[in-house]
Design an enzyme around this catalytic site. Structure first.
Site, PDB file in Angstrom:
ATOM      1  N   HIS A 206      -9.040  61.949  80.316  1.00 10.76           N
ATOM      2  CA  HIS A 206      -8.757  60.511  80.269  1.00 10.76           C
ATOM      3  C   HIS A 206      -9.509  59.858  81.412  1.00 10.76           C
TER       4      HIS A 206
ATOM      5  N   PHE B 103     -10.571  57.003  82.093  1.00  6.54           N
ATOM      6  CA  PHE B 103     -10.029  55.768  82.665  1.00  6.54           C
ATOM      7  C   PHE B 103      -8.627  55.978  83.230  1.00  6.54           C
ATOM      8  N   TRP B 104      -7.736  56.506  82.400  1.00  2.00           N
ATOM      9  CA  TRP B 104      -6.331  56.576  82.838  1.00  2.00           C
ATOM     10  C   TRP B 104      -6.149  57.458  84.070  1.00  2.00           C
TER      11      TRP B 104
ATOM     12  N   LEU C  59      -3.659  44.011  72.723  1.00  2.00           N
ATOM     13  CA  LEU C  59      -4.984  44.525  73.076  1.00  2.00           C
ATOM     14  C   LEU C  59      -5.728  44.835  71.777  1.00  2.00           C
ATOM     15  N   CYS C  60      -6.843  44.188  71.592  1.00  3.81           N
ATOM     16  CA  CYS C  60      -7.579  44.350  70.332  1.00  3.81           C
ATOM     17  C   CYS C  60      -9.070  44.181  70.579  1.00  3.81           C
TER      18      CYS C  60
ATOM     19  N   LYS D  46     -16.857  51.713  73.136  1.00  2.00           N
ATOM     20  CA  LYS D  46     -17.890  51.345  74.112  1.00  2.00           C
ATOM     21  C   LYS D  46     -17.300  51.158  75.507  1.00  2.00           C
TER      22      LYS D  46
ATOM     23  N   LEU E 201     -14.936  49.262  76.458  1.00  2.00           N
ATOM     24  CA  LEU E 201     -14.569  47.881  76.771  1.00  2.00           C
ATOM     25  C   LEU E 201     -13.082  47.782  77.138  1.00  2.00           C
ATOM     26  N   ALA E 202     -12.248  48.603  76.504  1.00  2.00           N
ATOM     27  CA  ALA E 202     -10.800  48.518  76.757  1.00  2.00           C
ATOM     28  C   ALA E 202     -10.459  48.702  78.250  1.00  2.00           C
TER      29      ALA E 202
ATOM     30  N   LEU F 186       7.344  43.060  71.261  1.00  2.00           N
ATOM     31  CA  LEU F 186       6.981  42.514  69.952  1.00  2.00           C
ATOM     32  C   LEU F 186       5.720  43.150  69.388  1.00  2.00           C
TER      33      LEU F 186
HETATM   34  S1  NHW Z   1      -0.749  48.970  71.438  1.00  2.00           S
HETATM   35  C1  NHW Z   1      -1.957  48.328  70.338  1.00  2.00           C
HETATM   36  C2  NHW Z   1      -3.367  48.519  70.831  1.00  2.00           C
HETATM   37  N1  NHW Z   1      -4.305  47.952  69.873  1.00  2.00           N
HETATM   38  C3  NHW Z   1      -4.728  48.571  68.767  1.00  2.00           C
HETATM   39  O1  NHW Z   1      -4.408  49.697  68.498  1.00  2.00           O
HETATM   40  C4  NHW Z   1      -5.620  47.748  67.845  1.00  2.00           C
HETATM   41  C5  NHW Z   1      -6.679  48.547  67.181  1.00  2.00           C
HETATM   42  N2  NHW Z   1      -7.498  49.241  68.163  1.00  2.00           N
HETATM   43  C6  NHW Z   1      -8.354  48.632  69.022  1.00  2.00           C
HETATM   44  O2  NHW Z   1      -8.513  47.414  69.030  1.00  2.00           O
HETATM   45  C7  NHW Z   1      -0.014  47.443  72.071  1.00  2.00           C
HETATM   46  C8  NHW Z   1      -9.093  49.533  69.995  1.00  2.00           C
HETATM   47  O3  NHW Z   1      -9.112  50.841  69.491  1.00  2.00           O
HETATM   48  C9  NHW Z   1      -8.456  49.520  71.414  1.00  2.00           C
HETATM   49  C10 NHW Z   1      -9.181  50.538  72.308  1.00  2.00           C
HETATM   50  C11 NHW Z   1      -8.606  48.133  72.039  1.00  2.00           C
HETATM   51  C12 NHW Z   1      -6.983  49.913  71.381  1.00  2.00           C
HETATM   52  N3  NHW Z   1      -3.506  51.244  75.294  1.00  2.00           N
HETATM   53  O4  NHW Z   1     -12.900  50.642  74.755  1.00  2.00           O
HETATM   54  P1  NHW Z   1     -12.672  52.077  74.487  1.00  2.00           P
HETATM   55  C13 NHW Z   1      -0.814  46.972  73.269  1.00  2.00           C
HETATM   56  O5  NHW Z   1      -1.598  46.042  73.126  1.00  2.00           O
HETATM   57  C14 NHW Z   1      -7.825  53.915  76.142  1.00  2.00           C
HETATM   58  C15 NHW Z   1      -4.084  51.633  76.460  1.00  2.00           C
HETATM   59  O6  NHW Z   1     -13.888  52.922  74.399  1.00  2.00           O
HETATM   60  P2  NHW Z   1     -11.639  51.376  71.886  1.00  2.00           P
HETATM   61  C16 NHW Z   1      -0.626  47.658  74.598  1.00  2.00           C
HETATM   62  C17 NHW Z   1      -8.288  55.320  75.783  1.00  2.00           C
HETATM   63  O7  NHW Z   1      -7.276  56.274  76.099  1.00  2.00           O
HETATM   64  N4  NHW Z   1      -5.213  52.334  76.536  1.00  2.00           N
HETATM   65  O8  NHW Z   1     -11.759  52.311  73.195  1.00  2.00           O
HETATM   66  C18 NHW Z   1      -1.889  47.693  75.445  1.00  2.00           C
HETATM   67  C19 NHW Z   1      -9.533  55.457  76.636  1.00  2.00           C
HETATM   68  O9  NHW Z   1      -9.184  55.739  77.991  1.00  2.00           O
HETATM   69  P3  NHW Z   1      -9.298  57.246  78.527  1.00  2.00           P
HETATM   70  C20 NHW Z   1      -5.816  52.657  75.378  1.00  2.00           C
HETATM   71  O10 NHW Z   1     -11.056  52.197  70.824  1.00  2.00           O
HETATM   72  C21 NHW Z   1      -1.633  48.372  76.773  1.00  2.00           C
HETATM   73  C22 NHW Z   1     -10.111  54.040  76.613  1.00  2.00           C
HETATM   74  O11 NHW Z   1      -9.018  53.165  76.216  1.00  2.00           O
HETATM   75  C23 NHW Z   1      -5.276  52.281  74.136  1.00  2.00           C
HETATM   76  O12 NHW Z   1     -12.911  50.670  71.638  1.00  2.00           O
HETATM   77  C24 NHW Z   1      -2.846  48.387  77.676  1.00  2.00           C
HETATM   78  C25 NHW Z   1     -11.218  53.924  75.591  1.00  2.00           C
HETATM   79  O13 NHW Z   1     -11.718  52.624  75.645  1.00  2.00           O
HETATM   80  C26 NHW Z   1      -4.074  51.557  74.135  1.00  2.00           C
HETATM   81  N5  NHW Z   1      -3.473  51.163  72.999  1.00  2.00           N
HETATM   82  O14 NHW Z   1     -10.548  50.270  72.335  1.00  2.00           O
HETATM   83  C27 NHW Z   1      -2.572  49.011  79.010  1.00  2.00           C
HETATM   84  N6  NHW Z   1      -6.095  52.741  73.174  1.00  2.00           N
HETATM   85  O15 NHW Z   1      -8.736  57.212  79.922  1.00  2.00           O
HETATM   86  C28 NHW Z   1      -1.853  48.049  79.940  1.00  2.00           C
HETATM   87  C29 NHW Z   1      -7.105  53.382  73.788  1.00  2.00           C
HETATM   88  O16 NHW Z   1      -8.457  58.088  77.599  1.00  2.00           O
HETATM   89  C30 NHW Z   1      -1.663  48.641  81.323  1.00  2.00           C
HETATM   90  N7  NHW Z   1      -6.950  53.350  75.118  1.00  2.00           N
HETATM   91  O17 NHW Z   1     -10.743  57.623  78.484  1.00  2.00           O
HETATM   92  C31 NHW Z   1      -0.967  47.713  82.283  1.00  2.00           C
HETATM   93  C32 NHW Z   1      -1.895  46.599  82.720  1.00  2.00           C
HETATM   94  C33 NHW Z   1      -1.182  45.544  83.587  1.00  2.00           C
HETATM   95  C34 NHW Z   1      -0.809  46.114  84.916  1.00  2.00           C
HETATM   96  C35 NHW Z   1      -0.176  45.082  85.835  1.00  2.00           C
HETATM   97  C36 NHW Z   1       0.307  45.587  87.242  1.00  2.00           C
HETATM   98  C1  EN5 Z   2       2.907  47.053  70.043  1.00  2.00           C
HETATM   99  N1  EN5 Z   2       4.065  46.239  70.289  1.00  2.00           N
HETATM  100  O1  EN5 Z   2       2.324  53.526  61.890  1.00  2.00           O
HETATM  101  C2  EN5 Z   2       3.133  47.994  68.924  1.00  2.00           C
HETATM  102  N2  EN5 Z   2       3.809  52.141  60.989  1.00  2.00           N
HETATM  103  O2  EN5 Z   2       6.616  54.343  60.513  1.00  2.00           O
HETATM  104  C3  EN5 Z   2       1.842  48.709  68.526  1.00  2.00           C
HETATM  105  N3  EN5 Z   2       4.888  53.773  58.015  1.00  2.00           N
HETATM  106  O3  EN5 Z   2       4.940  51.621  58.580  1.00  2.00           O
HETATM  107  C4  EN5 Z   2       2.073  50.120  68.070  1.00  2.00           C
HETATM  108  N4  EN5 Z   2       0.790  56.098  56.405  1.00  2.00           N
HETATM  109  O4  EN5 Z   2       6.562  55.546  57.021  1.00  2.00           O
HETATM  110  C5  EN5 Z   2       2.546  50.242  66.658  1.00  2.00           C
HETATM  111  N5  EN5 Z   2       6.802  54.573  55.033  1.00  2.00           N
HETATM  112  C6  EN5 Z   2       2.562  51.633  66.129  1.00  2.00           C
HETATM  113  C7  EN5 Z   2       2.921  51.662  64.661  1.00  2.00           C
HETATM  114  C8  EN5 Z   2       1.724  51.435  63.768  1.00  2.00           C
HETATM  115  C9  EN5 Z   2       2.072  51.210  62.327  1.00  2.00           C
HETATM  116  C10 EN5 Z   2       2.724  52.399  61.712  1.00  2.00           C
HETATM  117  C11 EN5 Z   2       4.571  53.171  60.348  1.00  2.00           C
HETATM  118  C12 EN5 Z   2       5.878  53.349  61.085  1.00  2.00           C
HETATM  119  C13 EN5 Z   2       4.801  52.792  58.893  1.00  2.00           C
HETATM  120  C14 EN5 Z   2       5.274  53.565  56.621  1.00  2.00           C
HETATM  121  C15 EN5 Z   2       4.083  53.504  55.700  1.00  2.00           C
HETATM  122  C16 EN5 Z   2       3.273  54.755  55.737  1.00  2.00           C
HETATM  123  C17 EN5 Z   2       2.057  54.659  54.890  1.00  2.00           C
HETATM  124  C18 EN5 Z   2       1.216  55.901  55.050  1.00  2.00           C
HETATM  125  C19 EN5 Z   2       6.259  54.665  56.231  1.00  2.00           C
HETATM  126  C20 EN5 Z   2       7.849  55.424  54.546  1.00  2.00           C
HETATM  127  C21 EN5 Z   2       9.045  54.561  54.213  1.00  2.00           C
HETATM  128  C22 EN5 Z   2      10.163  55.302  53.488  1.00  2.00           C
HETATM  129  C23 EN5 Z   2      11.139  54.294  52.860  1.00  2.00           C
HETATM  130  C24 EN5 Z   2      12.242  54.993  52.153  1.00  2.00           C
HETATM  131  C25 EN5 Z   2      12.967  55.941  53.060  1.00  2.00           C
HETATM  132  C26 EN5 Z   2      12.026  56.918  53.724  1.00  2.00           C
HETATM  133  C27 EN5 Z   2      10.923  56.216  54.436  1.00  2.00           C
END
Ligand code: NHW
Ligand code: EN5
Length: 388
Positions: A2, A4-5, A138-139, A147, A149-150, A388
């Site tokens: 990791h 970064f982490w 975070l998106c 790349k 960027l995260a 949320l």
């Molecule tokens: S979780 C939802 C996060 N968003 C998504 O999953 C959307 C779809 N994915 C993306 O947009 C709820 C990209 O894949 C993202 C990563 C942007 C996720 N949290 O840019 P790189 C939140 O929003 C690490 C933290 O190349 P990427 C919570 C990964 O482990 N870190 O990746 C957010 C690696 O680090 P490593 C995450 O795929 C909390 C590095 O990013 C992560 O283009 C944030 C790779 O970067 C995630 N969900 O972009 C932390 N996903 O060390 C807040 C990947 O392993 C911390 N990574 O090399 C606290 C800050 C405030 C402190 C204040 C004191």
């Molecule tokens: C930041 N605040 O995986 C949060 N959803 O189970 C970000 N599954 O909907 C992080 N794969 O199980 C969010 N159906 C992380 C969650 C990302 C979204 C996600 C899951 C949670 C989900 C569904 C659909 C699966 C489709 C195939 C699922 C089964 C339902 C079934 C209904 C009848 C009784 C048994 C279960």
């Protein structure tokens, strides 16, 4: 591993999961004057922006980015579809900082390509009150992934949080990072089983027909508990009291003021629904329950485009049995045309999930703290915080 982490003040796997740990901040606060005054450098084609969530044009851009690029399930069948109204609500709680709503734009086209947000929150951690940022949304655009960027975005939001003299944060994610304080499971309660099966959200159980499945999940046409009604502004003091009393038992829980309860829990159509039980004789508010609305886009479906999902938010049952309260909230969600009701196995939710025909999902939610070490991992039922 990791890259970064490893560099961040979070627990690391090498810290020894079984050893006794000190509890509290990992790094001590810096003097504000030592905090970097300029934003972190982005790749040269990109620039920072503040996303003014009160601006309709900017919110359309944020919505477009998130609805096309935010979180998907493991099989890329569903993607979260947070509405503009929801995002406005989630991002402007009392005391919010506009410059914690951070965007990244392409310099040439000005297209919004990435987003991250923080909001301030007071959180109790094993009885200690800690001022935190809650990080969410975070998106990064799909074309800009992997790349690195995260890490820049996380460092930038951290810098802006530090400038407000806040040194801890909490966040949840579906992915495993160093190191979850708790790992929770999603549970789902079918409200519209036919649609859920049609779109691949759930399956017909073995030896079940569609009509038997529809019957299995059938709910009454009205709520059962006398005095069940939507929460109103006059209920804010009573609901705050109920929440403060109930949440104090959890290891991690928000510290809700009346202002925050009014902001987060007063009903907003298609955003948050809250209900109270008012005793018909004494008029005392004895119980409270709520859910928020977070639809998902159905990625490749012929007949349907959106799944309407309700997510359990905060509940307090002091007189009405929790299972009865939850049955009434399921009835309300069904009457309002939701397809599915989702809940986590946090707080006391385990006690009603199976009874009310929730089934385990394939998704997990990991909870994290930034710059705070716990002496022991927390069980889902010790969590009193919903992000949320
Ligand atoms: S979780 C939802 C996060 N968003 C998504 O999953 C959307 C779809 N994915 C993306 O947009 C709820 C990209 O894949 C993202 C990563 C942007 C996720 N949290 O840019 P790189 C939140 O929003 C690490 C933290 O190349 P990427 C919570 C990964 O482990 N870190 O990746 C957010 C690696 O680090 P490593 C995450 O795929 C909390 C590095 O990013 C992560 O283009 C944030 C790779 O970067 C995630 N969900 O972009 C932390 N996903 O060390 C807040 C990947 O392993 C911390 N990574 O090399 C606290 C800050 C405030 C402190 C204040 C004191
Ligand atoms: C930041 N605040 O995986 C949060 N959803 O189970 C970000 N599954 O909907 C992080 N794969 O199980 C969010 N159906 C992380 C969650 C990302 C979204 C996600 C899951 C949670 C989900 C569904 C659909 C699966 C489709 C195939 C699922 C089964 C339902 C079934 C209904 C009848 C009784 C048994 C279960």
């Amino acid at each position: 591993w990791h890259m970064f982490w490893e560099t961040q003040p979070v627990r690391h796997y090498k810290d020894g999961e079984n050893q006794e740990q000190m509890e509290g901040a990992i790094d001590v606060p810096q003097p504000i004057s030592d905090i970097k005054q300029e934003p972190y450098n982005l790749p040269s084609n990109y620039e920072w922006c503040v996303c003014d969530v009160t601006n309709d044009r900017i919110m359309k851009e944020v919505y477009a980015l998130l609805s096309n690029n935010y979180v998907e399930d493991d099989d890329n069948m569903f993607r979260f579809d947070y509405s503009v109204q929801f995002l406005r609500w989630a991002l402007q709680p009392p005391g919010y900082f506009p410059d914690w709503h951070i965007g990244v734009r392409a310099k040439a086209s000005k297209k919004l390509v990435a987003f991250i947000t923080g909001i301030p929150a007071r959180v109790h951690v094993r009885g200690k009150l800690v001022f935190m940022a809650e990080i969410n949304f975070l998106c990064i655009h799909k074309k800009l992934r992997a790349k690195r960027l995260a890490p820049v975005m996380i460092k930038e939001v951290t810098r802006r949080v530090h400038l407000e003299n806040i040194w801890q944060a909490t966040y949840t994610a579906g992915v495993v990072l160093p190191v979850p304080i708790a790992t929770c499971q999603y549970w789902h309660r079918s409200l519209n089983p036919k649609k859920l099966i049609d779109v691949g959200f759930s399956r017909l159980a073995p030896r079940m027909t569609m009509s038997r499945t529809v019957k299995l999940y059938h709910l009454p046409k009205e709520t059962l508990t006398p005095g069940f009604r939507a929460m109103e502004k006059q209920d804010v003091p009573a609901v705050t009291q109920l929440l403060q009393g109930y949440l104090s038992q959890f290891v991690i829980a928000p510290d809700f003021s009346e202002a925050v309860v009014e902001y987060l829990l007063l009903p907003i159509k298609n955003v948050v629904n809250s209900y109270v039980i008012e005793n018909p004789e004494s008029h005392i508010i004895t119980d409270f329950c709520s859910f928020y609305t977070l639809p998902s886009t159905i990625i490749d479906s012929m007949n349907h485009t959106q799944l309407k999902a309700a997510y359990l938010y905060y509940n307090v049952a002091t007189v009405t049995p929790l299972v009865q309260l939850m049955n009434d909230i399921l009835i309300m969600a069904k009457l309002s045309n939701y397809d599915v009701f989702n809940a986590l196995d946090i707080m006391h939710n385990e006690s009603f999930l199976k009874n009310l025909k929730f089934g385990p999902g394939d998704g997990h939610l990991h909870y994290y703290l930034y710059n705070y070490s716990l002496s022991a991992p927390v069980k889902p039922l010790e969590l009193g915080l919903v992000l949320l």
